[in-house]
Design an enzyme around this catalytic site. Structure first.
Site, PDB file in Angstrom:
ATOM      1  N   GLY A   1       6.170  -6.710  -1.148  1.00 52.44           N
ATOM      2  CA  GLY A   1       5.630  -6.698   0.199  1.00 52.44           C
ATOM      3  C   GLY A   1       6.692  -7.051   1.213  1.00 52.44           C
ATOM      4  N   SER A   2       6.246  -7.503   2.360  1.00 53.25           N
ATOM      5  CA  SER A   2       7.172  -7.801   3.456  1.00 53.25           C
ATOM      6  C   SER A   2       7.951  -9.089   3.174  1.00 53.25           C
ATOM      7  CB  SER A   2       6.372  -7.954   4.742  1.00 53.25           C
ATOM      8  OG  SER A   2       5.426  -8.987   4.574  1.00 53.25           O
TER       9      SER A   2
ATOM     10  N   LYS B   1      -3.519  -7.760  -7.600  1.00 51.06           N
ATOM     11  CA  LYS B   1      -4.218  -7.537  -6.330  1.00 51.06           C
ATOM     12  C   LYS B   1      -3.486  -6.423  -5.584  1.00 51.06           C
ATOM     13  CE  LYS B   1      -3.860  -9.039  -2.222  1.00 51.06           C
ATOM     14  NZ  LYS B   1      -4.026  -7.686  -1.624  1.00 51.06           N
TER      15      LYS B   1
ATOM     16  N   GLU C   1      12.607  -4.042  10.034  1.00 50.75           N
ATOM     17  CA  GLU C   1      12.256  -2.816   9.333  1.00 50.75           C
ATOM     18  C   GLU C   1      11.115  -2.116  10.092  1.00 50.75           C
ATOM     19  OE1 GLU C   1      10.061  -3.889   5.848  1.00 50.75           O
ATOM     20  OE2 GLU C   1      10.912  -2.240   4.697  1.00 50.75           O
TER      21      GLU C   1
ATOM     22  N   GLU D   1       9.861  -8.547  -4.406  1.00 50.42           N
ATOM     23  CA  GLU D   1      10.459  -7.247  -4.046  1.00 50.42           C
ATOM     24  C   GLU D   1      10.068  -7.011  -2.603  1.00 50.42           C
ATOM     25  OE1 GLU D   1      12.427  -5.585  -5.873  1.00 50.42           O
ATOM     26  OE2 GLU D   1      12.132  -6.508  -7.826  1.00 50.42           O
ATOM     27  N   LEU D   2      10.996  -7.267  -1.687  1.00 57.14           N
ATOM     28  CA  LEU D   2      10.610  -7.386  -0.283  1.00 57.14           C
ATOM     29  C   LEU D   2      11.234  -6.284   0.576  1.00 57.14           C
ATOM     30  CD1 LEU D   2      10.892 -11.283  -0.226  1.00 57.14           C
ATOM     31  CD2 LEU D   2       8.974  -9.859  -0.958  1.00 57.14           C
TER      32      LEU D   2
ATOM     33  N   TRP E   1       0.812  -1.222   0.000  1.00 56.78           N
ATOM     34  CA  TRP E   1       0.000   0.000   0.000  1.00 56.78           C
ATOM     35  C   TRP E   1       0.850   1.279   0.000  1.00 56.78           C
ATOM     36  CZ3 TRP E   1       2.187   1.962   4.185  1.00 56.78           C
ATOM     37  CH2 TRP E   1       2.666   1.059   5.129  1.00 56.78           C
ATOM     38  N   ASN E   2       2.166   1.147   0.110  1.00 54.56           N
ATOM     39  CA  ASN E   2       2.957   2.378   0.313  1.00 54.56           C
ATOM     40  C   ASN E   2       3.162   3.188  -0.969  1.00 54.56           C
ATOM     41  OD1 ASN E   2       4.684   0.339  -0.592  1.00 54.56           O
ATOM     42  ND2 ASN E   2       6.475   1.234   0.372  1.00 54.56           N
TER      43      ASN E   2
ATOM     44  N   CYS F   1      10.415   1.044   1.179  1.00 56.66           N
ATOM     45  CA  CYS F   1      11.256  -0.152   1.387  1.00 56.66           C
ATOM     46  C   CYS F   1      12.733   0.192   1.425  1.00 56.66           C
ATOM     47  CB  CYS F   1      10.978  -1.163   0.282  1.00 56.66           C
ATOM     48  SG  CYS F   1      11.127  -0.457  -1.355  1.00 56.66           S
TER      49      CYS F   1
ATOM     50  N   GLU G   1      -5.567  -3.873  -0.032  1.00 55.41           N
ATOM     51  CA  GLU G   1      -6.979  -3.539   0.205  1.00 55.41           C
ATOM     52  C   GLU G   1      -7.122  -2.142   0.800  1.00 55.41           C
ATOM     53  OE1 GLU G   1      -5.735  -6.531   0.416  1.00 55.41           O
ATOM     54  OE2 GLU G   1      -7.059  -7.489  -1.028  1.00 55.41           O
TER      55      GLU G   1
HETATM   56  P1  NAD Z   1       2.561  -7.287   3.027  1.00 58.10           P
HETATM   57  O1  NAD Z   1       3.634  -8.289   2.867  1.00 58.10           O
HETATM   58  O2  NAD Z   1       1.697  -7.360   4.236  1.00 58.10           O
HETATM   59  O3  NAD Z   1       1.572  -7.338   1.753  1.00 58.10           O
HETATM   60  C1  NAD Z   1       2.043  -7.244   0.422  1.00 58.10           C
HETATM   61  C2  NAD Z   1       0.958  -7.690  -0.534  1.00 58.10           C
HETATM   62  O4  NAD Z   1       0.804  -9.093  -0.428  1.00 58.10           O
HETATM   63  C3  NAD Z   1      -0.423  -7.089  -0.216  1.00 58.10           C
HETATM   64  O5  NAD Z   1      -1.145  -6.920  -1.420  1.00 58.10           O
HETATM   65  C4  NAD Z   1      -1.046  -8.191   0.606  1.00 58.10           C
HETATM   66  O6  NAD Z   1      -2.438  -8.102   0.657  1.00 58.10           O
HETATM   67  C5  NAD Z   1      -0.567  -9.395  -0.188  1.00 58.10           C
HETATM   68  N1  NAD Z   1      -0.672 -10.745   0.376  1.00 58.10           N
HETATM   69  C6  NAD Z   1      -0.771 -11.846  -0.380  1.00 58.10           C
HETATM   70  N2  NAD Z   1      -0.837 -12.935   0.359  1.00 58.10           N
HETATM   71  C7  NAD Z   1      -0.803 -12.545   1.618  1.00 58.10           C
HETATM   72  C8  NAD Z   1      -0.855 -13.252   2.843  1.00 58.10           C
HETATM   73  N3  NAD Z   1      -0.916 -14.576   2.865  1.00 58.10           N
HETATM   74  N4  NAD Z   1      -0.806 -12.517   3.968  1.00 58.10           N
HETATM   75  C9  NAD Z   1      -0.690 -11.163   3.938  1.00 58.10           C
HETATM   76  N5  NAD Z   1      -0.636 -10.459   2.780  1.00 58.10           N
HETATM   77  C10 NAD Z   1      -0.692 -11.144   1.634  1.00 58.10           C
HETATM   78  O7  NAD Z   1       3.291  -5.877   2.896  1.00 58.10           O
HETATM   79  P2  NAD Z   1       2.702  -4.442   3.165  1.00 58.10           P
HETATM   80  O8  NAD Z   1       2.515  -4.238   4.629  1.00 58.10           O
HETATM   81  O9  NAD Z   1       1.558  -4.199   2.253  1.00 58.10           O
HETATM   82  O10 NAD Z   1       3.930  -3.533   2.646  1.00 58.10           O
HETATM   83  C11 NAD Z   1       5.043  -3.244   3.393  1.00 58.10           C
HETATM   84  C12 NAD Z   1       6.228  -4.102   2.998  1.00 58.10           C
HETATM   85  O11 NAD Z   1       6.461  -4.036   1.600  1.00 58.10           O
HETATM   86  C13 NAD Z   1       7.516  -3.597   3.640  1.00 58.10           C
HETATM   87  O12 NAD Z   1       8.237  -4.692   4.148  1.00 58.10           O
HETATM   88  C14 NAD Z   1       8.255  -2.941   2.495  1.00 58.10           C
HETATM   89  O13 NAD Z   1       9.650  -2.895   2.665  1.00 58.10           O
HETATM   90  C15 NAD Z   1       7.851  -3.812   1.360  1.00 58.10           C
HETATM   91  N6  NAD Z   1       8.060  -3.125   0.076  1.00 58.10           N
HETATM   92  C16 NAD Z   1       9.055  -3.556  -0.751  1.00 58.10           C
HETATM   93  C17 NAD Z   1       9.300  -2.887  -1.948  1.00 58.10           C
HETATM   94  C18 NAD Z   1      10.388  -3.337  -2.895  1.00 58.10           C
HETATM   95  O14 NAD Z   1      10.337  -2.938  -4.050  1.00 58.10           O
HETATM   96  N7  NAD Z   1      11.350  -4.128  -2.467  1.00 58.10           N
HETATM   97  C19 NAD Z   1       8.520  -1.785  -2.293  1.00 58.10           C
HETATM   98  C20 NAD Z   1       7.506  -1.384  -1.427  1.00 58.10           C
HETATM   99  C21 NAD Z   1       7.282  -2.056  -0.241  1.00 58.10           C
END
Ligand code: NAD
Length: 486
Positions: free
Chosen positions: A231-232, A178, A388, A253-254, A154-155, A291, A181
């Site tokens: 994501g994370s 996706k 983080e 991309e985490l 979402w960031n 990130c 949300e």
């Molecule tokens: P998140 O991992 O909670 O969610 C990322 C995405 O995965 C969301 O769309 C989420 O809904 C989805 N998802 C799919 N399956 C899932 C499951 N089983 N459980 C939870 N979510 C699921 O991350 P976030 O809180 O939305 O974003 C923050 C993280 O993203 C930070 O760690 C940040 O460093 C990372 N990030 C990385 C980059 C990069 O390019 N490396 C860029 C932006 C953000």
């Protein structure tokens, strides 16, 4: 409800719909905690329809010649530029960042799509000389990998989907995206740009739902050939395992935990001003929810006091407010859970002996605001030094030798962005080579550019997005070898 916020819908099987079987959830403005709209959620019926539609979309889109794909995607980028005001407003309303940052995100996203569109024309193969008589040709080509399931954080609600949609579509793939949300509205407007530009309606499906259900269902579907997640680290690992179980291609991309090494020669007078100006702006951009945000600042021990004082004073002076106010320098955090997490980081750091220099508290006003926060001398055992924070939090640590600082920078399993400041050419090379990271910025923080590959080493990810490499991760190698008929 806000009039500039769209009514929310999913894009499934070629049309926008808000009649879904997965219920709904509110989308909230983080600057006010008020509801912006109701997001329809996909149930299994819509997810299955999206996967089937993606297969149809793929079969149609992969036949479109690369030059025509380029024309259509360039048009999508132009539409996004033309709609920057509407898209940036929706982005700020649902995510919270200042409107000026949202506008930059939207225009940069258009540049990313442009770059990937251009690269569609450069998916070169090669001809290999046959080693035996009777073989006419060996051709090694790149073909699209197939329908992609893409999950984004979402960031950066427009930038992250743009990276995935731009590259995947340029390569000839279809996408089920996706978005988070929390921030679906701006992604909807982005998808509309692609559709209006001429991408076949089945080639882009947009779904939201229960994230764990959506991801495990889509990854298990036979139509889906590749999984791409931003994501994370925790979710990346989870989805990576699911993808591996089906031998599906995976890009992750985490998260990161970016170090910044400030060399001795940047600690005097104007040089320290130069570092601080950039460092504070980079740290609190998007309220630290980036990130590659700088987190651990390593400063020569003799300068720790001055650097910390000046950094904290600049952080404290930042103007907090709703992103829609022109004077705002830092907006709210994106949702209430982030505030609670910030408080856990602060309690843990103080409990283990870190020095709190400024901030550390939620701001008592509507919305999800948290003070710009700076710690110093945090023990390695603190959560802040290991995980983080993903918020407006920095930690300033002393070092005695440059080798020691590089060792501290490399101490974590994350290796996404990293930065260093020096005027010494030798030190610049030592830092560039010695720091373990996917991207190292020397004397600036601008490592994320459409022309450059963006990706992490170690647990920060697999693969890259953007740059020439971004497109390649949406292709497979295929060899065609032709012999004489008889
Ligand atoms: P998140 O991992 O909670 O969610 C990322 C995405 O995965 C969301 O769309 C989420 O809904 C989805 N998802 C799919 N399956 C899932 C499951 N089983 N459980 C939870 N979510 C699921 O991350 P976030 O809180 O939305 O974003 C923050 C993280 O993203 C930070 O760690 C940040 O460093 C990372 N990030 C990385 C980059 C990069 O390019 N490396 C860029 C932006 C953000």
């Amino acid at each position: 409800m806000t009039s500039s916020y769209p009514s929310l819908a999913l894009h499934v099987a070629g049309q926008w719909t808000d009649h879904t079987s997965g219920g709904s959830r509110p989308v909230v403005n983080p600057a006010t905690a008020m509801e912006l709209g109701l997001l329809p959620l996909a149930g299994l019926a819509e997810l299955a329809a999206a996967a089937e539609s993606a297969q149809r979309g793929y079969l149609a889109w992969r036949r479109v010649r690369p030059h025509e794909r380029y024309v259509i995607l360039r048009r999508a980028a132009d539409l996004l530029r033309q709609r920057v005001d509407a898209v940036a407003t929706v982005l700020t309303l649902e995510q919270g960042k200042p409107l000026s940052e949202a506008r930059r995100e939207v225009t940069l996203s258009a540049d990313i799509i442009d770059f990937q569109a251009e690269e569609a024309k450069r998916l070169y193969g090669r001809a290999v000389a046959p080693r035996v008589e009777g073989i006419l040709s060996h051709t090694v080509t790149r073909v699209p990998v197939g329908p992609v399931a893409a999950f984004t954080a979402w960031n950066f609600p427009v930038n992250l989907p743009s990276r995935k949609l731009g590259s995947a579509l340029a390569a000839g793939c279809s996408v089920v995206i996706k978005p988070a949300e929390e921030t679906p509205g701006s992604c909807m407007l982005l998808v509309q740009c692609f559709l209006d530009a001429g991408v076949p309606a089945d080639a882009i499906n947009l779904v939201c739902g229960d994230p764990a259900q959506v991801s495990s269902f889509l990854i298990g579907r036979p139509e889906i050939a590749k999984v791409s997640v931003t994501g994370s680290v925790a979710v990346g690992k989870l989805l990576g395992v699911q993808a591996a179980a089906h031998v599906k291609r995976f890009t992750g991309e985490l998260g990161g935990h970016a170090p910044v090494i400030v060399c001795e020669d940047m600690c005097e007078g104007g040089a320290m001003d130069f570092v601080l100006r950039q460092a504070v702006a980079a740290k609190y951009r998007n309220a630290g929810q980036v990130c590659a945000s700088p987190i651990r600042f390593y400063v020569p021990r003799a300068h720790l006091g001055t650097f910390s004082e000046r950094f904290s004073a600049a952080a404290k002076a930042l103007r907090l407010g709703p992103g829609m106010d022109a004077a705002t320098q830092m907006g709210p955090l994106s949702h209430a859970r982030r505030i609670e997490d910030m408080e856990r980081f602060v309690d843990d750091a103080i409990g283990l002996g870190a020095r709190l220099l400024t901030g550390g508290h939620r701001v008592e006003r509507p919305g999800f605001f948290f003070e710009p926060t700076v710690f110093a001398d945090a023990p390695a055992s603190t959560r802040l030094m290991q995980q983080e924070p993903f918020g407006p939090m920095a930690v300033i640590q002393p070092y005695d030798t440059l080798e020691g600082a590089i060792g501290q920078a490399n101490a974590l399993p994350y290796a996404l962005g990293a930065y260093a400041f020096t005027r010494d050419l030798h030190a610049a090379h030592q830092l560039g080579e010695g720091i373990e990271a996917g991207m190292v910025g020397i004397n600036h923080f601008g490592v994320s550019q459409p022309e450059l590959p963006f990706g992490g080493h170690k647990e920060s990810g697999l693969g890259q997005e953007m740059g020439a490499e971004g497109l390649l991760h949406y292709t497979e190698i295929k060899t065609i070898t032709v012999g004489t008929p008889f």
